[in-house]
Design a protein around this motif. Structure first.
Motif, PDB file in Angstrom:
ATOM      1  N   ARG A 349      14.997  34.565  15.309  1.00 22.49           N
ATOM      2  CA  ARG A 349      15.259  35.754  14.508  1.00 22.49           C
ATOM      3  C   ARG A 349      13.936  36.329  13.981  1.00 22.49           C
ATOM      4  O   ARG A 349      13.318  35.769  13.073  1.00 22.49           O
ATOM      5  CB  ARG A 349      16.221  35.413  13.375  1.00 22.49           C
ATOM      6  CG  ARG A 349      17.575  34.945  13.917  1.00 22.49           C
ATOM      7  CD  ARG A 349      18.598  34.688  12.832  1.00 22.49           C
ATOM      8  NE  ARG A 349      18.223  33.601  11.939  1.00 22.49           N
ATOM      9  CZ  ARG A 349      18.402  32.315  12.212  1.00 22.49           C
ATOM     10  NH1 ARG A 349      18.908  31.944  13.377  1.00 22.49           N
ATOM     11  NH2 ARG A 349      18.055  31.385  11.335  1.00 22.49           N
ATOM     12  N   ALA A 351      11.363  39.688  12.653  1.00 16.05           N
ATOM     13  CA  ALA A 351      11.417  40.881  11.799  1.00 16.05           C
ATOM     14  C   ALA A 351      10.100  41.637  11.891  1.00 16.05           C
ATOM     15  O   ALA A 351       9.022  41.033  11.911  1.00 16.05           O
ATOM     16  CB  ALA A 351      11.692  40.497  10.351  1.00 16.05           C
ATOM     17  N   LEU A 421      15.114  39.626   4.719  1.00 19.87           N
ATOM     18  CA  LEU A 421      14.521  38.509   5.451  1.00 19.87           C
ATOM     19  C   LEU A 421      15.298  37.197   5.283  1.00 19.87           C
ATOM     20  O   LEU A 421      14.865  36.164   5.805  1.00 19.87           O
ATOM     21  CB  LEU A 421      13.074  38.301   4.981  1.00 19.87           C
ATOM     22  CG  LEU A 421      12.124  39.481   5.200  1.00 19.87           C
ATOM     23  CD1 LEU A 421      10.725  39.131   4.702  1.00 19.87           C
ATOM     24  CD2 LEU A 421      12.079  39.891   6.670  1.00 19.87           C
ATOM     25  N   ARG A 424      15.935  35.602   8.544  1.00 18.10           N
ATOM     26  CA  ARG A 424      14.858  35.734   9.539  1.00 18.10           C
ATOM     27  C   ARG A 424      13.985  34.483   9.539  1.00 18.10           C
ATOM     28  O   ARG A 424      13.886  33.774   8.529  1.00 18.10           O
ATOM     29  CB  ARG A 424      13.992  36.951   9.224  1.00 18.10           C
ATOM     30  CG  ARG A 424      14.732  38.286   9.259  1.00 18.10           C
ATOM     31  CD  ARG A 424      15.092  38.693  10.662  1.00 18.10           C
ATOM     32  NE  ARG A 424      16.534  38.828  10.850  1.00 18.10           N
ATOM     33  CZ  ARG A 424      17.111  39.140  11.998  1.00 18.10           C
ATOM     34  NH1 ARG A 424      16.360  39.323  13.084  1.00 18.10           N
ATOM     35  NH2 ARG A 424      18.409  39.231  12.091  1.00 18.10           N
TER      36      ARG A 424
END
Length: 528
Positions: A349, A351, A421, A424
């Motif tokens: 994941r 960002a 986040l 993430r």
């Protein structure tokens, strides 16, 4: 201590106007107030008022206090901000006597112990000397958040696309950042003339989109009229008008635009025989920095870069900034530096946060993803949350079917970052310029994310390759693609990197460092 912080953008807006530097200024001002100091803030180059068919006189006005900070604004500055707006007329950034006289008067009234420049966009090189003389036994500090002092275009990127390694005494600056005619822009901001091609007004009710998800937009910021002159330092109701939006330039690729970027701070060749007004501007700005009691590089690279460009090493120091994101992250139940739970099965994941302009390298990330094979893309869940992301949305959409998941959001508020986040694992910082000290790195670290970052500017000074980050050669999409492939293919790599993440310096710790520096400089000034 009485501390005056100087930056071009309005303090109440924080990062919404003026980006990360203004967000940092807001955090620092509030931290210093909380530690018992008298703090004032001065902006410049944004507000213009009408007098007849021109603008009014250059004067400092008192605005609304902001949470204990006294706020002032230079109205009708001869130097317009942000910096690229003035690039066509650099002579005003060398010296503007009307401006310097008003600044000296203001500093004489305010009588600060410390003048701390965070930026001088909207001011002149001679402003530093004027304020230095007016502050008397006080000290003057300058933090190097960007390259405005040595580059009218701010980023040390010729035409905003190619790293500038030789400005040829200023010859390379001609036409490099031709954003607007400053004289015309001042009249437009004062309401004397109309803007011929205004940018489309934002739709206040339109939500940020994360494809398939709707998120409320940030709260609007009120914009009352400017305040009153500082003949007496008294409270008034006021704020300043917004600066025009500077859209990313849309140009075909330039020679050298896609060449990998090294991170060696080499001197800029300079033949005095070729010097033009831009060369004189840099010489004046370097002289202004040399006259300060301390000039703070926000990373070791920045310190070395400015020394290579002529700033005396004796005045330069290295002091990375702090952030309050650690406090926000902890309040949201996130943390860095503790035990990391093994990642759950599924895609990595990622960002990307910030502002979509050429310098921040979102296009490099898209290029890297296009180079990845289907197996790698199928193991990536990517969040892109960025202001002005619309121009690159079609390229992101083309990737959507090949990625495990893609979410695109049109900007965010600072206090939303921990929630953005929360799920993430890795933050991507693909800058394609000598990024001084990107605050997104601190924000990722505060929320416990590892970093995949370009080895440019201050980024390598902020992370440890192979410990809490993977570094790749700057402006090299192939190298970034290889780093992304490692995340999905090397068992345990993401967990190891996340386990190595350290909490970034907090704003309290940073403010304490500045207190010690201010006290040291004041003692030296008063002895001498």
């Amino acid at each position: 201590m009485r501390v005056l912080l100087v930056n071009w953008a309005r303090l109440p807006d924080g990062p919404l106007d003026g980006g990360g530097v203004n967000g940092y200024c807001q955090q620092l001002a509030l931290e210093l107030v909380g530690r018992g100091h008298e703090v004032a803030y001065l902006s410049s180059g944004v507000t213009y008022t009408r007098r007849g068919n021109g603008t009014g006189p250059c004067e400092v006005r008192r605005l609304d206090d902001f949470r204990g900070v006294r706020v002032f604004d230079v109205v009708n500055s001869p130097v317009i901000a942000p910096g690229p707006c003035q690039a066509r007329r650099p002579e005003a950034e060398i010296a503007s006597p009307e401006l310097e006289r008003e600044l000296a008067r203001f500093v004489g009234l305010l009588a600060p112990d410390v003048v701390h420049f965070q930026n001088i966009e909207g001011l002149s090189a001679a402003s530093v000397d004027a304020m230095r003389r007016a502050v008397g036994a006080g000290c003057v500090v300058f933090s190097l958040h960007n390259y405005h002092t040595v580059c009218p275009q701010v980023y040390l990127m010729q035409r905003g696309r190619v790293p500038c390694r030789n400005f040829r005494g200023g010859q390379a600056c001609v036409g490099c950042a031709d954003v607007c005619d400053p004289a015309e822009e001042r009249l437009i901001r004062a309401g004397v003339r109309e803007r011929h091609a205004p940018a489309p007004a934002p739709e206040p009710a339109k939500p940020r989109r994360a494809w398939g998800v709707f998120i409320p937009p940030p709260e609007p910021v009120a914009q009352p009229l400017p305040g009153r002159p500082t003949a007496v330092l008294a409270d008034v109701d006021a704020a300043i008008a917004p600066a025009p939006h500077l859209a990313p330039a849309a140009e075909p690729p330039l020679p050298g635009e896609r060449e990998p970027l090294d991170n060696t701070p080499t001197p800029d060749p300079w033949d005095p025989g070729t010097e033009n007004v831009y060369g004189a501007r840099r010489r004046a700005m370097v002289g202004a920095l040399a006259s300060c009691d301390a000039v703070l590089g926000v990373s070791p690279f920045v310190r070395a870069k400015f020394e290579a460009l002529g700033v005396p090493g004796g005045v330069l120091r290295t002091m990375p900034i702090g952030t309050r994101m650690g406090d926000l992250a902890r309040a949201a139940g996130l943390h860095a530096g503790g035990e990391v739970r093994p990642r759950r099965p599924g895609p990595v994941r990622l960002a990307f946060l910030g502002y979509h302009n050429f310098y921040k390298g979102l296009h490099c990330l898209v290029d890297a993803l296009e180079r990845c094979d289907a197996g790698v893309l199928g193991e990536i869940d990517l969040l892109v949350s960025a202001k002005a992301v619309e121009p690159i949305e079609p390229a992101l959409r083309r990737l959507r079917a090949r990625l495990a998941r893609l979410s695109v959001e049109h900007g965010y508020r600072y206090d939303e970052i921990p929630d953005l986040l929360r799920d993430r694992e890795v933050g991507v910082v693909p800058s394609v310029w000598w990024d001084n000290g990107p605050q997104t790195v601190l924000e990722f670290q505060a929320c416990g994310l590892a970093v995949v970052g370009a080895a440019v500017g201050g980024v390598p000074d902020m992370v440890r390759d192979g410990v809490d980050a993977l570094l790749f050669r700057g402006n090299d999409a192939g190298a970034l693609a290889a780093a992304l492939a490692r995340l999905g293919r090397e068992p345990g790599l993401v967990d190891r990197l996340r386990g190595g993440v350290r909490p970034p310096k907090g704003m309290g710790e940073h403010a304490a460092e500045l207190e010690r520096l201010y006290a040291e400089l004041l003692r030296a000034r008063r002895r001498g």
